[in-house]
Design a protein around this motif. Sequence first.
Motif: not given
Length: 232
Positions: A191-192, A197-199, A169-171, A159-163
């Motif tokens: 692993t999940t 996460i694409q970072a 902003l760039e993660l 949820l945080t990554v989505e926000a």
Amino acid sequence: MKKRYFIAGTDTDAGKTMVACALLAKARGQGLTTAAVKPVAAGCIDTKDGLRNDDAEQLLAQCTLPLYYEQVNPVAFMAPIAPHIAAQQQGQRMQVGRLAGFTSGVLMQGANLTLVEGAGGWRVPVNERETLADLAIALSIPVVLVVGMRLGCINHTLLTVEAITRDGLELAGWVANCIDPQMDELDANVTTLQHRIQAPMLGLVPNFSEINVASQRVEACQAYLDLETLLK
């Protein structure tokens, strides 16, 4: 080289300060200049020099630039509660524009690595309209997310990554910090998150609850963090 990052967490006590300090310490060890800002801190003690927050003092200790405390922590509240509630109780109203101004003053000093540490999670309110996410947006700097590894962290993290992404902003990367020493299926959870996460994952930090001294935890943490990815 002037690298700047906003250090966010999935929740309160995710380990933002330890990770931020360890990154700064690692940069110092490479001969780089460092600076940090914790624009808002709630949970301070009253000293002869004014209100002081332990997290902010830890950050200040890792700064090579000659900063004074009020530059690192310009807004401080004694009560260990949500900052906007602490401000209301004191008849104050925080504003993102003002916090951005304080922070920009340190960013402009041009350290090789400057870290801005948030408070709590991504959507912590600043006032009735703004959140600390708006500060990161105003500063327009990449985000490093510290994930407190415990039951429920996958949902909190995604949820945080989505926000962060929706806020434009760039993660830049994320750190898995093992705050629960008894967490079941830690590896499977990591692993999940890696798959979703694409970072880059910047480190898997073990639990340091047996180390009682903050500076020693920071020293131990350095070995588990990938600073080079952030310095590229």
